[in-house]
Scaffold this motif. Structure first.
Motif, PDB file in Angstrom:
ATOM      1  N   GLY A  37      11.250  -3.231  -0.167  1.00 11.60           N
ATOM      2  CA  GLY A  37      12.533  -3.414  -0.843  1.00 11.60           C
ATOM      3  C   GLY A  37      13.375  -4.400  -0.045  1.00 11.60           C
ATOM      4  O   GLY A  37      13.482  -4.287   1.181  1.00 11.60           O
ATOM      5  N   LEU A  38      13.941  -5.346  -0.771  1.00 13.87           N
ATOM      6  CA  LEU A  38      14.658  -6.426  -0.093  1.00 13.87           C
ATOM      7  C   LEU A  38      15.832  -5.899   0.740  1.00 13.87           C
ATOM      8  O   LEU A  38      16.082  -6.373   1.844  1.00 13.87           O
ATOM      9  N   THR A  39      16.535  -4.882   0.231  1.00 11.12           N
ATOM     10  CA  THR A  39      17.728  -4.435   0.972  1.00 11.12           C
ATOM     11  C   THR A  39      17.356  -3.865   2.340  1.00 11.12           C
ATOM     12  O   THR A  39      18.024  -4.139   3.330  1.00 11.12           O
ATOM     13  N   GLU A  40      16.260  -3.112   2.387  1.00 11.39           N
ATOM     14  CA  GLU A  40      15.861  -2.546   3.682  1.00 11.39           C
ATOM     15  C   GLU A  40      15.504  -3.670   4.667  1.00 11.39           C
ATOM     16  O   GLU A  40      15.870  -3.627   5.844  1.00 11.39           O
ATOM     17  N   VAL A  41      14.794  -4.680   4.150  1.00  8.18           N
ATOM     18  CA  VAL A  41      14.381  -5.774   5.032  1.00  8.18           C
ATOM     19  C   VAL A  41      15.607  -6.578   5.492  1.00  8.18           C
ATOM     20  O   VAL A  41      15.727  -6.929   6.669  1.00  8.18           O
ATOM     21  N   LEU A  42      16.528  -6.813   4.553  1.00 11.73           N
ATOM     22  CA  LEU A  42      17.754  -7.538   4.918  1.00 11.73           C
ATOM     23  C   LEU A  42      18.508  -6.779   5.997  1.00 11.73           C
ATOM     24  O   LEU A  42      18.970  -7.343   6.981  1.00 11.73           O
TER      25      LEU A  42
ATOM     26  N   LYS B 253       6.020  -4.641  11.184  1.00  7.87           N
ATOM     27  CA  LYS B 253       6.221  -3.681  10.104  1.00  7.87           C
ATOM     28  C   LYS B 253       6.574  -4.369   8.787  1.00  7.87           C
ATOM     29  O   LYS B 253       6.068  -4.008   7.730  1.00  7.87           O
ATOM     30  N   TYR B 254       7.467  -5.362   8.852  1.00 11.20           N
ATOM     31  CA  TYR B 254       7.936  -5.973   7.610  1.00 11.20           C
ATOM     32  C   TYR B 254       7.142  -7.207   7.206  1.00 11.20           C
ATOM     33  O   TYR B 254       7.606  -8.024   6.406  1.00 11.20           O
TER      34      TYR B 254
END
Ligand code: PFF
Length: 459
Positions: free
Chosen positions: A215-220, A36-37
């Motif tokens: 978005g970086l926050t979701e991936v983090l 997904k990511y």
């Protein structure tokens, strides 16, 4: 007082701890989240979290277990400063172990069902729609869900009842060695499929544009949560195995070994799945159904696919069973620590108890399908998973870290003495004291808050 049971060998300890860590999180969640990511960019961030967060928390858990010689039901009672309330942690931690099993056994049951169905040729001749319909039929059938869940609960409890060395250690060791062997065979088969290279490069070459897309926050957040889940940290599931080893080795080294084993299996699961997806033109980013909806298509198209498919689901079963057995061992140990009841009685009570507790999830996609607690399309499984993965694991990890580094808890010196007792293995570095005491708790809090925002903020 009765002497606590111990593992027969270090290999047994490592394979069982790794068996607890290696599970559906590696072979089911990791590949679909990575798909997904966007593949390798996600994998890099995930590695970073294993290093800065996973290994320290795992070491802390093992230290608390080894120092107290108890499960999480009693460990803080033994180690906490007199008059403090750390032992209240037992309630959410014990609840977390039960809750995890309440959905895990259902998914483990799907794996067994898919293994049997694949081996019996049940997918032969089905097209992509047919395979999708077969998964919906699986979810929709109370009989399949309950039947296979019951099989998982009873067989795993039976193994735990046979004892730590004669049941858990013996069986898990064989299963884990078989899993490691099967994995290599399957990965080699998949990598050499014509057209599989594209899958390899998707998996191994970082593509940072996907990070921007989500978005970086979701991936983090996804990467951090996966690190907690995959290592089984935050509710004493690993601490119990610290209580079954002697003081011959330092704990950081053991935590690193377990993390390496766990990570290798997750990576290999990706090596098995992605080349196969690309070779047969199926979407690797399609979510939780990845292995149930997508992979049977792959095996249908592959020469000898029935055999390879059956071996693949056998591999999945070993991963799931090793975790269920490990957590069941923990559940039984709670009550051995808290009461004087004989083990046989505790196990018998737990067979009945677990069969009841696991029912809502098994019925969640059929009889209880209208119950959608976290929004449209969600179910019992999502609710139970949310309570454990987004609440108990991060907050529990936070408690372990603070307990092991702050004076109001067990304290840094006690933790360091325990973690570094032993003649072999990596030492826990004293130089990172301030990092463990202040920065690590902040990172964990950040994960927790981000989890809430990403789940509820978008509605
Ligand atoms: N680590 C297991 C997996 O990857 O499937 C799941 C798990 C087990 C999480 C035990 C938490 C736990 F306490």
């Amino acid at each position: 007082m009765e002497k606590r049971e111990k593992f027969a060998s270090r290999l047994g300890f490592l394979l069982i701890s790794a068996g607890c860590a290696i599970g559906l999180g590696n072979v089911w969640k990791f590949p679909y989240i990575t798909g997904k990511y966007g593949g390798a960019a996600f994998v890099l961030i995930y590695f970073l979290f294993l290093l800065i967060l996973g290994i320290p928390v795992l070491t802390a858990e093992l230290a608390v277990g080894r120092a107290s010689q108890k499960s999480v039901a009693m460990s803080m009672d033994v180690l906490e400063p007199k008059g403090s309330k750390w032992h209240w942690f037992k309630y959410p931690a014990m609840a977390g172990n039960y809750l995890l099993m309440m959905f895990y056994t259902t998914v483990a049951g799907w794996m067994v069902y898919y293994f049997v169905k694949m081996a019996a040729g049940g997918f032969v001749g089905l097209d992509a729609d047919g395979v999708g319909a077969a998964f919906n039929h699986t979810l929709g059938s109370p009989a399949i869900n309950i039947g296979f869940m019951v099989f998982v609960v009873i067989s795993c409890m039976f193994i735990v009842a046979k004892g730590l060395q004669n049941g858990v250690e013996k069986i898990t060791k064989v299963m884990m060695l078989a899993l490691l062997g099967l994995m290599v065979v399957l990965a080699i088969r998949s990598i050499f499929l014509p057209g599989g290279e594209e899958g390899l490069s998707f998996y191994l070459k970082p593509d940072f544009t996907k990070l921007a897309e989500y978005g970086l926050t979701e991936v983090l957040f996804a990467a951090m949560s996966q690190a907690f889940f995959t290592l089984s940290i935050g509710m004493g599931a690993m601490a119990i195995f610290g209580s079954y080893i002697d003081r011959g080795r330092r704990l950081t080294g053991e935590a690193i070994c377990i993390t390496i084993l766990d990570t290798s299996v997750a990576l290999m699961a990706g090596l098995i799945i992605f080349p196969a997806c690309f070779a047969y033109g199926v979407d690797p980013g399609q979510g939780p159904g990845l292995i149930f909806v997508t992979l049977p298509n792959v095996f249908n198209a592959m020469p000898g696919g029935r055999l390879w498919g059956a071996l693949f689901f056998l591999f999945m079963c070993f991963a799931a069973f090793s975790t269920v057995i490990a957590v069941f061992q923990n559940l039984i140990a709670f009550w051995e620590d808290l009461t004087d009841l004989p083990k046989k009685k505790i196990v018998s009570i737990h067979i009945v108890l677990m069969l009841i507790l696991c029912l809502p999830c098994a019925l969640g996609y059929n009889v209880l399908a209208s119950f959608q607690p976290l929004g449209a399309g969600s179910g019992v499984l999502d609710l139970e998973d949310f309570i454990v993965s987004n609440n108990i694991l991060p907050l529990g990890s936070l408690i372990y870290v603070i307990f092991c580094s702050w004076k109001m808890g067990w304290g840094w010196d006690n933790f360091m003495a325990e973690a570094n007792t032993g003649d072999h293995g990596v030492k826990f570095p004293n130089a990172i004291r301030l990092y463990i005491k202040y920065i690590l708790p902040l990172i964990i809090l950040f994960v927790f808050v981000m989890g809430y925002i990403s789940i509820f903020g978008q509605k």
